[in-house]
Every structure is written in C-alpha cells, then in structure tokens.
Scaffold this motif. Structure first.
Motif, PDB file in Angstrom:
ATOM      1  N   LYS A 304      44.610  43.844  25.555  1.00 22.79           N
ATOM      2  CA  LYS A 304      44.898  42.425  25.370  1.00 22.79           C
ATOM      3  C   LYS A 304      44.388  42.006  23.994  1.00 22.79           C
ATOM      4  O   LYS A 304      43.260  42.340  23.610  1.00 22.79           O
ATOM      5  N   GLU A 305      45.235  41.293  23.251  1.00 25.67           N
ATOM      6  CA  GLU A 305      44.844  40.768  21.949  1.00 25.67           C
ATOM      7  C   GLU A 305      44.690  39.253  22.054  1.00 25.67           C
ATOM      8  O   GLU A 305      45.546  38.574  22.620  1.00 25.67           O
ATOM      9  N   ILE A 306      43.595  38.745  21.523  1.00 25.56           N
ATOM     10  CA  ILE A 306      43.294  37.317  21.573  1.00 25.56           C
ATOM     11  C   ILE A 306      42.993  36.853  20.152  1.00 25.56           C
ATOM     12  O   ILE A 306      42.177  37.470  19.454  1.00 25.56           O
ATOM     13  N   ASP A 307      43.646  35.779  19.733  1.00 23.67           N
ATOM     14  CA  ASP A 307      43.481  35.348  18.340  1.00 23.67           C
ATOM     15  C   ASP A 307      42.060  34.888  18.040  1.00 23.67           C
ATOM     16  O   ASP A 307      41.488  35.230  17.001  1.00 23.67           O
ATOM     17  N   SER A 308      41.459  34.116  18.952  1.00 25.15           N
ATOM     18  CA  SER A 308      40.092  33.654  18.713  1.00 25.15           C
ATOM     19  C   SER A 308      39.443  33.228  20.023  1.00 25.15           C
ATOM     20  O   SER A 308      40.128  32.816  20.966  1.00 25.15           O
ATOM     21  N   ILE A 309      38.119  33.353  20.052  1.00 27.21           N
ATOM     22  CA  ILE A 309      37.325  32.860  21.183  1.00 27.21           C
ATOM     23  C   ILE A 309      36.182  32.032  20.601  1.00 27.21           C
ATOM     24  O   ILE A 309      35.206  32.586  20.080  1.00 27.21           O
ATOM     25  N   PRO A 310      36.292  30.707  20.635  1.00 24.46           N
ATOM     26  CA  PRO A 310      35.205  29.873  20.118  1.00 24.46           C
ATOM     27  C   PRO A 310      33.918  30.119  20.900  1.00 24.46           C
ATOM     28  O   PRO A 310      33.950  30.428  22.094  1.00 24.46           O
ATOM     29  N   SER A 311      32.794  29.985  20.234  1.00 24.75           N
ATOM     30  CA  SER A 311      31.518  30.162  20.911  1.00 24.75           C
ATOM     31  C   SER A 311      31.381  29.125  22.023  1.00 24.75           C
ATOM     32  O   SER A 311      31.772  27.966  21.870  1.00 24.75           O
ATOM     33  N   GLY A 312      30.851  29.561  23.160  1.00 27.01           N
ATOM     34  CA  GLY A 312      30.688  28.666  24.297  1.00 27.01           C
ATOM     35  C   GLY A 312      31.893  28.592  25.200  1.00 27.01           C
ATOM     36  O   GLY A 312      31.957  27.740  26.089  1.00 27.01           O
ATOM     37  N   THR A 313      32.861  29.508  24.993  1.00 25.59           N
ATOM     38  CA  THR A 313      34.062  29.524  25.835  1.00 25.59           C
ATOM     39  C   THR A 313      34.369  30.947  26.290  1.00 25.59           C
ATOM     40  O   THR A 313      33.842  31.930  25.760  1.00 25.59           O
ATOM     41  N   GLY A 314      35.251  31.036  27.276  1.00 22.01           N
ATOM     42  CA  GLY A 314      35.764  32.320  27.736  1.00 22.01           C
ATOM     43  C   GLY A 314      37.271  32.281  27.717  1.00 22.01           C
ATOM     44  O   GLY A 314      37.880  31.248  28.028  1.00 22.01           O
ATOM     45  N   ARG A 315      37.908  33.402  27.357  1.00 14.53           N
ATOM     46  CA  ARG A 315      39.368  33.489  27.332  1.00 14.53           C
ATOM     47  C   ARG A 315      39.840  34.468  28.403  1.00 14.53           C
ATOM     48  O   ARG A 315      39.233  35.522  28.621  1.00 14.53           O
ATOM     49  N   LEU A 316      40.947  34.105  29.054  1.00 17.03           N
ATOM     50  CA  LEU A 316      41.495  34.923  30.131  1.00 17.03           C
ATOM     51  C   LEU A 316      41.986  36.261  29.588  1.00 17.03           C
ATOM     52  O   LEU A 316      42.742  36.309  28.616  1.00 17.03           O
ATOM     53  N   VAL A 317      41.561  37.339  30.240  1.00 16.13           N
ATOM     54  CA  VAL A 317      41.971  38.687  29.845  1.00 16.13           C
ATOM     55  C   VAL A 317      43.060  39.216  30.770  1.00 16.13           C
ATOM     56  O   VAL A 317      44.106  39.686  30.335  1.00 16.13           O
ATOM     57  N   GLU A 318      42.813  39.146  32.082  1.00 15.64           N
ATOM     58  CA  GLU A 318      43.770  39.685  33.041  1.00 15.64           C
ATOM     59  C   GLU A 318      43.415  39.207  34.438  1.00 15.64           C
ATOM     60  O   GLU A 318      42.368  38.594  34.666  1.00 15.64           O
ATOM     61  N   ALA A 319      44.299  39.516  35.379  1.00 14.10           N
ATOM     62  CA  ALA A 319      44.008  39.322  36.797  1.00 14.10           C
ATOM     63  C   ALA A 319      43.394  40.622  37.307  1.00 14.10           C
ATOM     64  O   ALA A 319      44.035  41.676  37.274  1.00 14.10           O
ATOM     65  N   TYR A 320      42.159  40.566  37.743  1.00 16.48           N
ATOM     66  CA  TYR A 320      41.449  41.755  38.218  1.00 16.48           C
ATOM     67  C   TYR A 320      41.791  41.980  39.686  1.00 16.48           C
ATOM     68  O   TYR A 320      41.572  41.107  40.529  1.00 16.48           O
ATOM     69  N   ASP A 321      42.355  43.151  39.984  1.00 13.65           N
ATOM     70  CA  ASP A 321      42.753  43.512  41.346  1.00 13.65           C
ATOM     71  C   ASP A 321      41.531  44.065  42.079  1.00 13.65           C
ATOM     72  O   ASP A 321      41.107  45.196  41.841  1.00 13.65           O
ATOM     73  N   VAL A 322      40.975  43.261  42.967  1.00 14.97           N
ATOM     74  CA  VAL A 322      39.736  43.638  43.641  1.00 14.97           C
ATOM     75  C   VAL A 322      39.909  44.922  44.444  1.00 14.97           C
ATOM     76  O   VAL A 322      39.026  45.787  44.460  1.00 14.97           O
ATOM     77  N   TYR A 323      41.067  45.081  45.109  1.00 19.01           N
ATOM     78  CA  TYR A 323      41.264  46.227  45.984  1.00 19.01           C
ATOM     79  C   TYR A 323      41.641  47.492  45.224  1.00 19.01           C
ATOM     80  O   TYR A 323      41.259  48.595  45.613  1.00 19.01           O
ATOM     81  N   PHE A 324      42.394  47.348  44.128  1.00 17.65           N
ATOM     82  CA  PHE A 324      42.809  48.532  43.371  1.00 17.65           C
ATOM     83  C   PHE A 324      41.786  48.871  42.292  1.00 17.65           C
ATOM     84  O   PHE A 324      41.226  49.961  42.262  1.00 17.65           O
ATOM     85  N   ASP A 325      41.529  47.913  41.391  1.00 21.17           N
ATOM     86  CA  ASP A 325      40.590  48.173  40.302  1.00 21.17           C
ATOM     87  C   ASP A 325      39.203  48.515  40.835  1.00 21.17           C
ATOM     88  O   ASP A 325      38.458  49.277  40.215  1.00 21.17           O
ATOM     89  N   GLY A 326      38.858  47.926  41.991  1.00 18.53           N
ATOM     90  CA  GLY A 326      37.532  48.168  42.551  1.00 18.53           C
ATOM     91  C   GLY A 326      37.292  49.602  42.964  1.00 18.53           C
ATOM     92  O   GLY A 326      36.151  50.020  43.148  1.00 18.53           O
ATOM     93  N   ASP A 327      38.372  50.395  43.116  1.00 15.33           N
ATOM     94  CA  ASP A 327      38.229  51.808  43.464  1.00 15.33           C
ATOM     95  C   ASP A 327      37.989  52.685  42.235  1.00 15.33           C
ATOM     96  O   ASP A 327      37.717  53.875  42.371  1.00 15.33           O
ATOM     97  N   PHE A 328      38.124  52.112  41.050  1.00 18.73           N
ATOM     98  CA  PHE A 328      38.001  52.875  39.812  1.00 18.73           C
ATOM     99  C   PHE A 328      36.751  52.460  39.045  1.00 18.73           C
ATOM    100  O   PHE A 328      36.306  51.312  39.127  1.00 18.73           O
ATOM    101  N   LEU A 329      36.187  53.402  38.299  1.00 17.69           N
ATOM    102  CA  LEU A 329      35.192  53.062  37.292  1.00 17.69           C
ATOM    103  C   LEU A 329      35.981  52.635  36.061  1.00 17.69           C
ATOM    104  O   LEU A 329      36.642  53.454  35.419  1.00 17.69           O
TER     105      LEU A 329
END
Length: 369
Positions: A304-329
C-alpha cells in the motif's frame, strides 16, 4: 497404551456396553499381552449413526496407536453443558493411568466440546470425518469468484472494479479456478451464474468469494441461502471505514493499530504516526507465512502506498482478516520520508491481533545510502 474412551450422543437410547474385541501378542517371556482393542461394529447395527461414526474413528486410532480400551463412557448431550459421564471417564483414566480418548468434539444438541488436559491426564481428541472435511473445505486454497454487475456499461464497470479491488485483497495464496459475473436486474429469481459457481465449488471443494451482497442499482441486497459451500464476501458498505483517524493515544512513534470496528471477521488496520513530524511517500508491504499440511505456505505479498501521514493521525492500510490472516505470521515492512528528506524504514511481525491492538514498528531508523 491404555485408554478410556468417551463417546457423545444426542437423543436416542445409550447402549449399556459396546462389544469389544482384543488382539493379543506375546511379550519377551512368551506371556500373552493385549496388543490393541477394536469395537465390534458388526454387532452394533442398531446403534445410533453418530455413535457408529465415533466407533469407526476410535477403531482406526486404536489400531494405529496400539490402544487398549480399559473402559468406555457415553454422554447423552441435552444442551445443558453438564457432562457427568466425562467426569466418570476422567476418574477411570486416573485410576487406570490411562489416556482419555474423546471420540468426537463436534456440536451435538447445540454444544461443542473442547476438553483440555488437566491433572496430568493425557487427552486425545478425534474429529468427526465429515466435520474435518468441512473444515478442510473452508480452508481450501481453491476459490471461485462470483461478481455482481449492473446492465449499464459505466455503472457496471465501476462496480466491478470496486469488487475486484476487494477480491484481490482476499486472494493472498488462493488459486482462482474461475470467475462468474451475474448481470442485474435479474430476469427471474434464478441466478444462473451463481448456480454455475456453486456447482464448481462443490465439484472442486473450493471456497466461493462473493464480490458484494449489497443492494445494487434499484435491486435488493443479495442474501446467500446456501449452507453447504463455504463463502466470504469481499465488499460491503459497512467495510467503508474512515481513511484517516485521529490518535488519542499511540504508545509508539510508529505503529500499526488494529481497529475495534469488527465487520464480518474483518477489522481496519491503520498505520499510526506519533513521531512529531509528517511522514511522506509512505509504503507498507506485508507477507504472511505458515505451515499447512507440512508445506511452507506464503500469502501473496500486499503493498500500500500512502502520500502522507500527518503526525497524530493514522491512515487506513487494509481490512485485516481475523480468521485468515490470524493463521499466518505476517511480517510488515514500512518505509517513509521525513520532512527533511531522510528516508526511514522499520519492520514488525504478528500472528493475530495483539492484546492491546497496537503493534510497534521496530528498528525505525534512517536507510543507509
């Protein structure tokens, strides 16, 4: 190996005893000793079907592990959660210094059973073959994709692109067998493309990825009414989390934050900046690794490419799949440029969502020229 076997049954009449056969051998002094036990299923034609399945599973295990049955108990499940026969089985196992073999952990009378080892007792759990097959199907790497489109060219293209973007996030290490596109509004209540997709899923034991279940155009929402094929939905309007969030508190200079907005097994994943300065030209990549059936498996790399993240904020990266991603390191790598032009990088790894929902980006330091 001595075992006490614990069976579970919902409804019907519990048999007093199950006919048992013992295979014998001789020890070094030529004295007979039991080799392994087998339940005589041929003599139990009238037993409840679920008990016969458990007996067959137990027989396979007993023969393979050379298990000798010293006692057996059957629980009549009634939905209360009380299991006096399991208590009796544990006592017998302790007295005989035997393991407890759980013939099935599947849901009976609305109750699953997930025993744990206690008091030094060895607990062995057997899965129902049909249940194991369903779980294997639900984790299949083979997938069939089902999109829904509108008849209007421009609207159809925009909707398809949105679904495709979300499907790509889900694919990871999946193998796409086919794609089917249903054009709406439908001429009838039938969904011919869906039926073709489901038929292929059943034939190949593949999962179905549905582009969206939202109402599209002037139509109604699509409510899947099949239960035998495992499926996942890629896009719902409910997934439209805010792209930027303010940080009330961030315990680390750079961190990933797993949001609390749980939506059908997904949570938003944000990259948080608490460095005191803006981050520019940010890239974050991730790849997951695990072992499945003895094979080393990696997910398809994400970026994911993000143009800027101002200090004191968070930018959305992705939807984390709890059931699938949680099985992987999953290993994340972040690179960004500070306002003075210095490029920094750092990494983090996690298996599942951290307890406090924050994952620190470690070794955040300038990249050597």
């Amino acid at each position: 190996m001595k075992v006490v076997i614990y069976f579970r049954q919902a409804g019907g009449t519990v048999a007093g005893t199950y006919p048992l056969l013992t295979h014998w051998t001789e020890d070094e002094d030529e004295q007979p000793v039991p080799l392994f036990s087998q339940f005589d299923t041929d003599a139990m034609a009238d037993a409840a079907p679920e008990i016969l399945v458990q007996l067959q599973s137990a027989n396979r295990w007993l023969k393979e592990k050379r298990g000798v049955v010293v006692a057996s108990f059957t629980e009549m499940e009634n939905g209360s959660g009380r299991r006096p026969s399991y208590g009796a089985a544990r006592k017998a196992a302790g007295r005989e210094r035997a393991a407890v073999l759980i013939a099935t952990t599947k849901a009976l009378a609305g109750q699953r059973f997930a025993p744990i080892s206690q008091d030094g007792l060895e607990i062995v759990r057997l899965e129902d073959p049909d249940e194991a097959d369903r779980e294997s199907w639900a984790r299949s790497r083979n997938v069939v994709v089902y999109f829904r489109a509108l008849a209007g060219p421009e609207e159809a293209q925009a909707l398809l692109e949105k679904q495709r973007r979300e499907i790509v996030k889900m694919l990871r290490s999946a193998n796409v067998l086919a794609e089917f596109v249903e054009t709406e509004p439908l001429l009838s209540a039938e969904r011919p493309q869906l039926q073709r997709a489901l038929a292929l899923c059943r034939e190949k034991k593949a999962r179905l990825f549905i582009g969206t279940t939202d109402a599209i155009g002037d139509g109604e929402a699509f409510l899947p009414d099949f239960t035998d094929v495992p499926y996942e939905v890629a896009y719902r309007k409910a997934y439209e989390w805010p792209d930027t969030i303010p940080l009330d508190h961030c315990p680390f200079p750079i961190a990933l934050y797993f949001g609390k907005q749980w939506t059908h097994g997904y949570v938003p994943l944000y990259l948080a900046n608490a460095t005191g300065g803006d981050l520019l030209d940010v890239t974050i990549s991730g790849i997951g690794t695990t072992v499945m059936d003895g094979d080393h498996v990696e997910t398809t790399p994400s970026r994911k490419e993000i143009d800027s993240i101002p200090s004191g904020t968070g930018r959305l990266v992705e939807a984390y799949d709890v059931y699938f991603d949680g099985d992987f390191l999953v290993i994340y790598t972040v690179e960004a440029r500070s306002s003075d032009g210095t490029r920094y990088s750092g990494r983090a790894a996690t298996k599942g969502i951290p307890g406090n929902r924050w994952l620190r980006i470690d070794h955040w330091k300038p990249i050597s020229a």
